[in-house]
Motif scaffolding. Structure first.
Motif, PDB file in Angstrom:
ATOM      1  N   ILE A 179     -17.998  -1.712  15.206  1.00  0.00           N
ATOM      2  CA  ILE A 179     -18.437  -2.085  13.859  1.00  0.00           C
ATOM      3  C   ILE A 179     -18.958  -3.519  13.788  1.00  0.00           C
ATOM      4  CG2 ILE A 179     -16.813  -0.459  12.793  1.00  0.00           C
ATOM      5  CD1 ILE A 179     -15.073  -2.913  12.051  1.00  0.00           C
ATOM      6  N   ARG A 180     -18.989  -4.201  14.917  1.00  0.00           N
ATOM      7  CA  ARG A 180     -19.273  -5.643  14.918  1.00  0.00           C
ATOM      8  C   ARG A 180     -20.613  -5.975  14.262  1.00  0.00           C
ATOM      9  NH1 ARG A 180     -21.412  -9.147  18.805  1.00  0.00           N
ATOM     10  NH2 ARG A 180     -21.645  -7.412  20.266  1.00  0.00           N
ATOM     11  N   ARG A 181     -21.599  -5.140  14.429  1.00  0.00           N
ATOM     12  CA  ARG A 181     -22.932  -5.425  13.879  1.00  0.00           C
ATOM     13  C   ARG A 181     -23.202  -4.727  12.553  1.00  0.00           C
ATOM     14  NH1 ARG A 181     -25.986  -8.083  17.618  1.00  0.00           N
ATOM     15  NH2 ARG A 181     -25.261  -7.994  19.784  1.00  0.00           N
ATOM     16  N   ARG A 182     -22.199  -4.065  12.013  1.00  0.00           N
ATOM     17  CA  ARG A 182     -22.397  -3.381  10.732  1.00  0.00           C
ATOM     18  C   ARG A 182     -22.277  -4.392   9.586  1.00  0.00           C
ATOM     19  NH1 ARG A 182     -22.633   1.969  10.293  1.00  0.00           N
ATOM     20  NH2 ARG A 182     -22.319   3.256  12.157  1.00  0.00           N
ATOM     21  N   PRO A 183     -23.271  -4.451   8.707  1.00  0.00           N
ATOM     22  CA  PRO A 183     -23.330  -5.537   7.720  1.00  0.00           C
ATOM     23  C   PRO A 183     -22.241  -5.524   6.661  1.00  0.00           C
ATOM     24  CG  PRO A 183     -25.085  -3.935   7.325  1.00  0.00           C
ATOM     25  CD  PRO A 183     -24.477  -3.593   8.651  1.00  0.00           C
ATOM     26  N   ALA A 184     -21.716  -4.348   6.294  1.00  0.00           N
ATOM     27  CA  ALA A 184     -20.732  -4.291   5.213  1.00  0.00           C
ATOM     28  C   ALA A 184     -19.294  -4.199   5.720  1.00  0.00           C
ATOM     29  CB  ALA A 184     -21.028  -3.108   4.290  1.00  0.00           C
ATOM     30  N   ALA A 185     -19.116  -4.205   7.043  1.00  0.00           N
ATOM     31  CA  ALA A 185     -17.784  -4.000   7.622  1.00  0.00           C
ATOM     32  C   ALA A 185     -16.977  -5.287   7.644  1.00  0.00           C
ATOM     33  CB  ALA A 185     -17.897  -3.441   9.028  1.00  0.00           C
ATOM     34  N   PHE A 186     -15.718  -5.202   7.210  1.00  0.00           N
ATOM     35  CA  PHE A 186     -14.753  -6.280   7.426  1.00  0.00           C
ATOM     36  C   PHE A 186     -14.427  -6.284   8.916  1.00  0.00           C
ATOM     37  CE2 PHE A 186     -10.473  -8.136   7.358  1.00  0.00           C
ATOM     38  CZ  PHE A 186     -10.679  -9.243   6.538  1.00  0.00           C
ATOM     39  N   PRO A 187     -14.442  -7.440   9.585  1.00  0.00           N
ATOM     40  CA  PRO A 187     -14.380  -7.440  11.054  1.00  0.00           C
ATOM     41  C   PRO A 187     -13.059  -7.012  11.664  1.00  0.00           C
ATOM     42  CG  PRO A 187     -14.342  -9.683  10.182  1.00  0.00           C
ATOM     43  CD  PRO A 187     -14.646  -8.791   9.035  1.00  0.00           C
ATOM     44  N   ALA A 188     -11.942  -7.173  10.943  1.00  0.00           N
ATOM     45  CA  ALA A 188     -10.631  -6.863  11.521  1.00  0.00           C
ATOM     46  C   ALA A 188     -10.263  -5.411  11.252  1.00  0.00           C
ATOM     47  CB  ALA A 188      -9.566  -7.781  10.938  1.00  0.00           C
ATOM     48  N   VAL A 189      -9.769  -4.726  12.284  1.00  0.00           N
ATOM     49  CA  VAL A 189      -9.296  -3.345  12.174  1.00  0.00           C
ATOM     50  C   VAL A 189      -7.774  -3.369  12.044  1.00  0.00           C
ATOM     51  CG1 VAL A 189      -9.041  -1.165  13.435  1.00  0.00           C
ATOM     52  CG2 VAL A 189     -11.244  -2.367  13.420  1.00  0.00           C
ATOM     53  N   GLN A 190      -7.240  -2.615  11.072  1.00  0.00           N
ATOM     54  CA  GLN A 190      -5.796  -2.635  10.815  1.00  0.00           C
ATOM     55  C   GLN A 190      -5.140  -1.337  11.284  1.00  0.00           C
ATOM     56  OE1 GLN A 190      -3.617  -5.114   9.379  1.00  0.00           O
ATOM     57  NE2 GLN A 190      -2.293  -3.610  10.396  1.00  0.00           N
ATOM     58  N   PRO A 191      -4.304  -1.389  12.340  1.00  0.00           N
ATOM     59  CA  PRO A 191      -3.538  -0.202  12.737  1.00  0.00           C
ATOM     60  C   PRO A 191      -2.349   0.007  11.815  1.00  0.00           C
ATOM     61  CG  PRO A 191      -3.040  -2.020  14.218  1.00  0.00           C
ATOM     62  CD  PRO A 191      -4.087  -2.518  13.260  1.00  0.00           C
ATOM     63  N   THR A 192      -2.050   1.272  11.499  1.00  0.00           N
ATOM     64  CA  THR A 192      -0.932   1.595  10.612  1.00  0.00           C
ATOM     65  C   THR A 192      -0.234   2.862  11.076  1.00  0.00           C
ATOM     66  OG1 THR A 192      -2.265   2.977   9.114  1.00  0.00           O
ATOM     67  CG2 THR A 192      -2.124   0.631   8.582  1.00  0.00           C
ATOM     68  N   SER A 193       0.975   3.036  10.590  1.00  0.00           N
ATOM     69  CA  SER A 193       1.692   4.296  10.730  1.00  0.00           C
ATOM     70  C   SER A 193       2.494   4.525   9.458  1.00  0.00           C
ATOM     71  CB  SER A 193       2.632   4.287  11.938  1.00  0.00           C
ATOM     72  OG  SER A 193       3.515   5.397  11.892  1.00  0.00           O
ATOM     73  N   SER A 194       2.183   5.591   8.742  1.00  0.00           N
ATOM     74  CA  SER A 194       2.948   5.921   7.551  1.00  0.00           C
ATOM     75  C   SER A 194       4.362   6.350   7.901  1.00  0.00           C
ATOM     76  CB  SER A 194       2.246   7.033   6.767  1.00  0.00           C
ATOM     77  OG  SER A 194       0.971   6.612   6.344  1.00  0.00           O
ATOM     78  N   ARG A 195       4.555   6.849   9.118  1.00  0.00           N
ATOM     79  CA  ARG A 195       5.873   7.343   9.537  1.00  0.00           C
ATOM     80  C   ARG A 195       6.815   6.200   9.876  1.00  0.00           C
ATOM     81  NH1 ARG A 195       8.567   8.887  14.161  1.00  0.00           N
ATOM     82  NH2 ARG A 195       6.838   8.211  15.481  1.00  0.00           N
ATOM     83  N   THR A 196       6.334   5.182  10.607  1.00  0.00           N
ATOM     84  CA  THR A 196       7.206   4.091  11.048  1.00  0.00           C
ATOM     85  C   THR A 196       7.082   2.832  10.201  1.00  0.00           C
ATOM     86  OG1 THR A 196       5.586   3.113  12.568  1.00  0.00           O
ATOM     87  CG2 THR A 196       6.952   4.927  13.412  1.00  0.00           C
ATOM     88  N   GLY A 197       6.017   2.739   9.386  1.00  0.00           N
ATOM     89  CA  GLY A 197       5.787   1.526   8.598  1.00  0.00           C
ATOM     90  C   GLY A 197       4.956   0.488   9.314  1.00  0.00           C
ATOM     91  N   LEU A 198       4.526   0.775  10.546  1.00  0.00           N
ATOM     92  CA  LEU A 198       3.679  -0.155  11.283  1.00  0.00           C
ATOM     93  C   LEU A 198       2.434  -0.514  10.472  1.00  0.00           C
ATOM     94  CD1 LEU A 198       2.757  -1.546  14.006  1.00  0.00           C
ATOM     95  CD2 LEU A 198       1.603   0.631  14.505  1.00  0.00           C
ATOM     96  N   GLY A 199       2.183  -1.808  10.300  1.00  0.00           N
ATOM     97  CA  GLY A 199       0.972  -2.281   9.660  1.00  0.00           C
ATOM     98  C   GLY A 199       0.937  -2.183   8.153  1.00  0.00           C
ATOM     99  N   ILE A 200       1.949  -1.568   7.539  1.00  0.00           N
ATOM    100  CA  ILE A 200       1.927  -1.404   6.082  1.00  0.00           C
ATOM    101  C   ILE A 200       2.028  -2.760   5.364  1.00  0.00           C
ATOM    102  CG2 ILE A 200       3.053  -0.352   4.093  1.00  0.00           C
ATOM    103  CD1 ILE A 200       1.513   1.603   5.917  1.00  0.00           C
ATOM    104  N   PRO A 201       2.950  -3.657   5.755  1.00  0.00           N
ATOM    105  CA  PRO A 201       2.983  -4.976   5.093  1.00  0.00           C
ATOM    106  C   PRO A 201       1.665  -5.736   5.246  1.00  0.00           C
ATOM    107  CG  PRO A 201       5.006  -4.596   6.330  1.00  0.00           C
ATOM    108  CD  PRO A 201       4.055  -3.514   6.723  1.00  0.00           C
ATOM    109  N   GLU A 202       1.039  -5.618   6.428  1.00  0.00           N
ATOM    110  CA  GLU A 202      -0.225  -6.324   6.662  1.00  0.00           C
ATOM    111  C   GLU A 202      -1.337  -5.761   5.775  1.00  0.00           C
ATOM    112  OE1 GLU A 202       2.356  -6.907  10.197  1.00  0.00           O
ATOM    113  OE2 GLU A 202       1.808  -5.178   8.959  1.00  0.00           O
ATOM    114  N   LEU A 203      -1.343  -4.460   5.580  1.00  0.00           N
ATOM    115  CA  LEU A 203      -2.359  -3.862   4.708  1.00  0.00           C
ATOM    116  C   LEU A 203      -2.127  -4.267   3.256  1.00  0.00           C
ATOM    117  CD1 LEU A 203      -4.810  -2.075   4.411  1.00  0.00           C
ATOM    118  CD2 LEU A 203      -3.294  -0.071   4.362  1.00  0.00           C
ATOM    119  N   ARG A 204      -0.866  -4.292   2.826  1.00  0.00           N
ATOM    120  CA  ARG A 204      -0.568  -4.776   1.472  1.00  0.00           C
ATOM    121  C   ARG A 204      -1.054  -6.215   1.299  1.00  0.00           C
ATOM    122  NH1 ARG A 204       5.590  -2.694   1.897  1.00  0.00           N
ATOM    123  NH2 ARG A 204       5.346  -0.558   1.102  1.00  0.00           N
TER     124      ARG A 204
END
Length: 218
Positions: A179-204
């Motif tokens: 996505i690096r060259r896509r004009p509307a994309a936010f550059p950081a990708v956020q990994p998450t897991s609804s089951r374990t809670g991984l990445g949920i605080p960061e997304l909030r």
């Protein structure tokens, strides 16, 4: 109230934002049945069964706010949720589920595209990608549409707990490169897991930061 200024502040602001009331407020199956454009909206898009409803529930700390199903194509409307009176979160129909029937898939697709093009208060679309599979052709088509419409979006990897060892780090890296060259994309990708809670605080925290950037201080 003082606006957050650093990572810890946004993490706390995000926790407070989603710890409050969260209520279903509207469902729209047609573009002429959308609710009035009020406040800031964010939307969650992704392939059928990617885990959108599960992520909405994980963000809000509620098990049944958004309906979840093991059957792809269950969400057939734009579902609007009010988050603490400060944010509207939109759970969108999944795309790419051909078994629903061509006519219905085309109707959902028209609804999604019309919403994305015409919603002036839409601050960002979070495009959910299954971490196990990465970006697919139908995902790229959606990203092309968001780029063309100049709608800001961020990639969120779901089910990230199912990748072991360095596989998740590699998936994040290859997705960010894609996505690096896509004009509307936010550059950081956020990994998450609804089951374990991984990445949920960061997304909030990311959503709280977005609100602050839109002049909506927590």
């Amino acid at each position: 109230m003082t606006e957050p200024t650093d990572t810890d502040d946004f993490a706390e602001a995000g926790r407070k934002l989603f710890a409050g009331a969260a209520d279903f407020v509207w469902a729209a199956s047609r573009i002429d049945n959308l609710p009035p454009m009020e406040g800031v909206e964010i939307a969650f898009a992704g392939r059928s069964n990617v885990g959108k409803s599960s992520l909405v529930n994980a963000l809000t700390g509620r098990r049944t706010l958004a309906r979840t199903s093991h059957t792809p194509g269950r969400t057939q409307e734009l579902n609007f949720f009010d988050i603490g009176g400060r944010l509207r979160l939109v759970d969108m129909p999944g795309y790419g589920f051909a078994a629903a029937g061509k006519e219905k898939v085309e109707a959902w697709t028209r609804l999604i595209h019309a919403y994305l093009r015409g919603r002036a208060n839409l601050a960002r679309v979070y495009v959910l990608i299954d971490a196990r599979h990465g970006l697919k052709a139908n995902d790229a088509g959606v990203l092309d549409g968001l780029d063309t419409a100049a709608v800001s979006y961020q990639i969120v990897l779901t089910k990230a707990d199912e990748l072991k060892g360095g596989a998740l780090e590699r998936r994040v890296g290859e997705t960010e490169e894609a996505i690096r060259r896509r004009p509307a994309a936010f550059p950081a990708v956020q990994p998450t897991s609804s089951r374990t809670g991984l990445g949920i605080p960061e997304l909030r925290a990311s959503i709280a930061r977005l609100l602050a950037e839109r002049g909506e201080a927590p």
